[in-house]
Design a protein around this motif. Structure first.
Motif, PDB file in Angstrom:
ATOM      1  N   GLY A 139       0.780  -1.279   0.029  1.00  0.00           N
ATOM      2  CA  GLY A 139       0.063  -0.141  -0.093  1.00  0.00           C
ATOM      3  C   GLY A 139       0.864   1.072  -0.041  1.00  0.00           C
ATOM      4  N   SER A 140       2.011   1.202   0.712  1.00  0.00           N
ATOM      5  CA  SER A 140       2.813   2.304   0.665  1.00  0.00           C
ATOM      6  C   SER A 140       3.555   2.774  -0.210  1.00  0.00           C
ATOM      7  CB  SER A 140       3.796   2.190   1.831  1.00  0.00           C
ATOM      8  OG  SER A 140       3.299   2.177   3.034  1.00  0.00           O
TER       9      SER A 140
ATOM     10  N   ALA B  72       2.356   1.522  -3.663  1.00  0.00           N
ATOM     11  CA  ALA B  72       1.428   1.895  -4.585  1.00  0.00           C
ATOM     12  C   ALA B  72       1.233   3.468  -4.250  1.00  0.00           C
ATOM     13  CB  ALA B  72       0.137   1.037  -4.299  1.00  0.00           C
ATOM     14  N   TRP B  73       0.849   3.850  -3.228  1.00  0.00           N
ATOM     15  CA  TRP B  73       0.688   5.430  -2.772  1.00  0.00           C
ATOM     16  C   TRP B  73       1.776   6.127  -3.404  1.00  0.00           C
ATOM     17  CZ3 TRP B  73       3.110   7.947   1.609  1.00  0.00           C
ATOM     18  CH2 TRP B  73       2.630   9.221   1.722  1.00  0.00           C
TER      19      TRP B  73
ATOM     20  N   LEU C 210       1.771   6.018  -7.456  1.00  0.00           N
ATOM     21  CA  LEU C 210       0.440   6.393  -7.972  1.00  0.00           C
ATOM     22  C   LEU C 210       0.175   7.795  -7.500  1.00  0.00           C
ATOM     23  CD1 LEU C 210      -2.208   3.581  -8.150  1.00  0.00           C
ATOM     24  CD2 LEU C 210      -1.332   4.963 -10.099  1.00  0.00           C
ATOM     25  N   GLY C 211       0.847   8.099  -6.343  1.00  0.00           N
ATOM     26  CA  GLY C 211       0.598   9.575  -5.724  1.00  0.00           C
ATOM     27  C   GLY C 211       1.487  10.463  -6.055  1.00  0.00           C
TER      28      GLY C 211
ATOM     29  N   ILE D  35      -3.253   8.708  -6.113  1.00  0.00           N
ATOM     30  CA  ILE D  35      -4.530   8.092  -5.195  1.00  0.00           C
ATOM     31  C   ILE D  35      -3.871   8.472  -3.633  1.00  0.00           C
ATOM     32  CG2 ILE D  35      -5.010   6.313  -6.738  1.00  0.00           C
ATOM     33  CD1 ILE D  35      -3.293   4.313  -5.097  1.00  0.00           C
TER      34      ILE D  35
ATOM     35  N   LEU E 149      -3.088   7.562   0.408  1.00  0.00           N
ATOM     36  CA  LEU E 149      -2.495   6.580   1.322  1.00  0.00           C
ATOM     37  C   LEU E 149      -3.458   5.596   1.318  1.00  0.00           C
ATOM     38  CD1 LEU E 149      -0.338   5.028   2.683  1.00  0.00           C
ATOM     39  CD2 LEU E 149      -0.319   6.595   4.600  1.00  0.00           C
TER      40      LEU E 149
ATOM     41  N   GLN F 205      -6.271   4.808  -0.299  1.00  0.00           N
ATOM     42  CA  GLN F 205      -6.432   4.273  -1.457  1.00  0.00           C
ATOM     43  C   GLN F 205      -5.654   3.113  -1.995  1.00  0.00           C
ATOM     44  OE1 GLN F 205      -7.160   7.667  -3.979  1.00  0.00           O
ATOM     45  NE2 GLN F 205      -9.292   7.416  -3.904  1.00  0.00           N
ATOM     46  N   GLY F 206      -4.233   3.620  -1.597  1.00  0.00           N
ATOM     47  CA  GLY F 206      -3.214   2.417  -1.920  1.00  0.00           C
ATOM     48  C   GLY F 206      -3.121   1.495  -0.957  1.00  0.00           C
TER      49      GLY F 206
ATOM     50  N   ILE G 118       3.929  -2.270  -9.603  1.00  0.00           N
ATOM     51  CA  ILE G 118       3.405  -2.768  -8.508  1.00  0.00           C
ATOM     52  C   ILE G 118       3.334  -4.397  -8.255  1.00  0.00           C
ATOM     53  CG2 ILE G 118       1.193  -2.981  -7.138  1.00  0.00           C
ATOM     54  CD1 ILE G 118       0.389  -0.242  -8.259  1.00  0.00           C
TER      55      ILE G 118
ATOM     56  N   ILE H 110      -8.413   1.219  -9.699  1.00  0.00           N
ATOM     57  CA  ILE H 110      -8.331   0.268  -8.765  1.00  0.00           C
ATOM     58  C   ILE H 110      -8.643  -1.068  -9.271  1.00  0.00           C
ATOM     59  CG2 ILE H 110      -8.664  -0.759  -6.689  1.00  0.00           C
ATOM     60  CD1 ILE H 110      -8.665   2.005  -5.359  1.00  0.00           C
TER      61      ILE H 110
END
Length: 406
Positions: A104-105, A107-108, A111-112, A124, A126, A128-129, A316, A374
């Motif tokens: 999740g971290s 992906a954030w 994508l963030g 996105i 955190l 949403q990640g 990812i 997602i």
């Protein structure tokens, strides 16, 4: 409205295509779910009906998941599970949680920040990640063992039952984490503060009702005195649905309840047990086929962002396979008397399967921002996992010296 004849022809064609694709998948060593998903996607893309309602897709996915999880529990044999119980539970709880936090971290971050400027994909949060990571945090027992069966190998020592237990029991944890994060997104800080108690209540009630339901299922089936074995199978369907409903209405996790009920019922003597088990195995296959055809036909807007999403999904997926999954395995099993090679193989045997695709419909149905992205990312991640890990699993097991011929 299509006629009965046309509906019968379409239904028969889709089921036969799915059955034959499963046979082909077994020969080449790829889980058949990939072919089911591809068939549904081809139907939606080339003139067939498209499903535009995430709520319908989620309903079908939830219904299918009830019986897939119950059958997974039904096939779990306690004598095989008992020696690896705590190792498997650590993998299916702490392992899933660690995977979610790491992935999740990452992906954030991807994508963030990076993707927003370089790839044109919407950033996105955190939260949403973490939601994306929770959705793909569980492994698929059916995918793992279909690859092993098609390769005509078995894993040495306690690896087989350990992976069977972990892959079967981590789905409820993924469902719980996904539901908790969605609950947080709907309720804000208050929901976040209540998240721990929400998870504990769901787990406790789910396990308690599942155990009681499994015992009740065995007791009732052995005393019904029905005239046909087929009626016992129908009664078992009703009891599985009743278990899910009671657990959900009492604020427990219905998916966890049916899985526990399956374990309890599968490890006790039941009248017409062989017939009931075979029936549920067939019914679970039918549910998987219907579920993946439906999810393949689900129309999700992605447009020109598809290539960018594919690039992000590759990054990812590679992080999940080579960092998040291995770290979660080695941390979760740091106390266990399991060798380095065995832990390495467990790290690689992390195929994603049916559950992540179903869970990806949850944000769509809830109207979460970037839910379409997602869903597409989860689909890419599952396909990459099946292709890369699926094809290399048998070779890697032989290279480590942990495989033996069936």
């Amino acid at each position: 409205m299509p006629s009965v004849e046309l509906a019968s022809l379409i239904g028969a064609s889709l089921l036969l295509i799915s059955v034959f694709s499963s046979k082909f998948a077994a020969k080449v060593g790829i889980p058949s779910l990939l072919f089911f998903l591809l068939t549904g996607w081809l139907i939606g893309e080339f003139g067939g009906p498209e499903l535009r309602s995430p709520e319908i897709a989620k309903f079908i996915g939830d219904f299918a998941l009830i019986f897939i999880l119950f059958t997974g529990g039904l096939d779990s044999h306690w004598p095989n599970i008992r020696p690896v119980l705590w190792q498997g539970l650590c993998l299916s709880t702490f392992g899933v949680l660690i995977t979610m936090l790491l992935l999740g971290s990452f992906a954030w971050f991807i994508l963030g920040s990076f993707s927003t400027f370089s790839l044109g994909v919407h950033g996105i949060s955190l939260q949403q990640g973490l939601l994306l990571a929770a959705i793909v945090s569980s492994t698929d027992a059916a995918a793992v063992f279909s690859v092993l069966r098609s390769s005509h190998i078995a894993l040495k020592g306690k690896l087989q039952p350990l992976l069977e237990l972990e892959s079967s029991s981590n789905d409820p944890m993924a469902v719980l984490l996904t539901a908790s994060l969605l609950n947080y997104s709907a309720g804000g800080e208050a929901a976040f503060l209540q998240g721990g108690s929400f998870l504990a209540i769901q787990l406790t009630i789910g396990v308690g009702i599942g155990y009681a339901a499994g015992r009740f299922m065995v007791w009732l089936l052995n005393r019904l005195g029905l005239s046909s074995a087929g009626l016992y199978a129908i009664a078992s369907i009703a009891l599985v649905l009743l278990t899910y409903a009671v657990a959900t209405f009492t604020h427990g996790n219905g998916f966890l309840a049916v899985y526990v009920a399956g374990i309890v019922a599968g490890n006790r003597k039941v009248i017409h047990q062989q017939y009931i088990n075979a029936f549920h195995d067939s019914f679970a296959w039918l549910m998987q086929i219907i579920m993946f055809l439906t999810l393949g036909m689900l129309s999700v807007p992605y447009g020109a962002e598809l290539p960018a999403l594919a690039s992000v999904a590759v990054a990812i997926s590679l992080f999940l396979m080579f960092v998040a999954r291995p770290v979660s395995v080695f941390v979760s099993l740091c106390w266990a008397d399991i060798g380095f090679k065995e832990k390495l193989l467990v790290s690689w045997v992390g195929l994603r399967g049916s559950v992540p695709i179903v869970l990806a419909t949850f944000p769509l149905a809830a109207g979460v921002n970037e839910a379409g992205e997602i869903f597409m990312l989860v689909s890419f991640i599952v396909v990459m996992s099946v292709l890369l890990q699926g094809f290399s699993l048998a070779v890697f097991a032989r290279w480590l010296g942990l495989a033996e011929k069936r």
